[in-house]
Design a protein around this motif. Structure first.
Motif, short mmCIF file in Angstrom:
data_model
loop_
_atom_site.label_atom_id
_atom_site.label_comp_id
_atom_site.label_asym_id
_atom_site.label_seq_id
_atom_site.Cartn_x
_atom_site.Cartn_y
_atom_site.Cartn_z
N VAL A 1 34.14 42.97 42.60
CA VAL A 1 35.01 43.99 43.19
C VAL A 1 34.17 45.08 43.85
CG1 VAL A 1 36.76 45.73 42.65
CG2 VAL A 1 36.87 43.50 41.57
N LYS A 2 33.12 45.50 43.19
CA LYS A 2 32.23 46.53 43.75
C LYS A 2 31.53 46.01 45.01
CE LYS A 2 28.55 49.67 42.41
NZ LYS A 2 27.69 50.12 41.30
N SER A 3 31.09 44.77 44.98
CA SER A 3 30.41 44.17 46.15
C SER A 3 31.34 44.05 47.34
CB SER A 3 29.85 42.79 45.78
OG SER A 3 28.87 42.91 44.80
N MET A 4 32.58 43.67 47.10
CA MET A 4 33.53 43.54 48.20
C MET A 4 33.78 44.89 48.86
SD MET A 4 34.03 40.39 48.51
CE MET A 4 35.25 40.51 49.79
N SER A 5 33.87 45.94 48.07
CA SER A 5 34.04 47.28 48.62
C SER A 5 32.83 47.68 49.46
CB SER A 5 34.25 48.30 47.50
OG SER A 5 34.33 49.60 48.02
N ALA A 6 31.63 47.38 48.98
CA ALA A 6 30.41 47.72 49.71
C ALA A 6 30.32 46.96 51.03
CB ALA A 6 29.18 47.42 48.84
#
Length: 76
Positions: free
Chosen positions: A5-10
């Motif tokens: 989830v964090k990677s997708m936001s980045a």
């Protein structure tokens, strides 16, 4: 899962897009998304699916549940 989830936001941010989190069901999930730079969220926490006749009514009233009433900070 949090790392994904964090990677997708980045990735979205680098590409100049705003992230939309889907499937948010709890206030805890919504609160965590605020810290991960998600601009928008949708899911059962905010509303169950509604028919076309109800959409304008929900938009006029701010929906059945806003972030403030769910006990989480509003998404930017």
């Amino acid at each position: 899962m949090r790392a994904v989830v964090k990677s997708m936001s980045a990735i979205s941010s680098v590409m100049g897009y705003t992230s939309i989190a889907e499937g948010v069901e709890t206030a805890e999930e919504a609160a965590e998304l605020v810290g991960l730079d998600y601009g928008f969220a949708q899911g059962y926490l905010y509303s169950h699916p509604v028919g076309a006749a109800q959409i304008n009514e929900l938009l006029d009233t701010g929906g059945p549940l806003r972030a403030e009433t769910a006990g989480v900070a509003a998404l930017p």
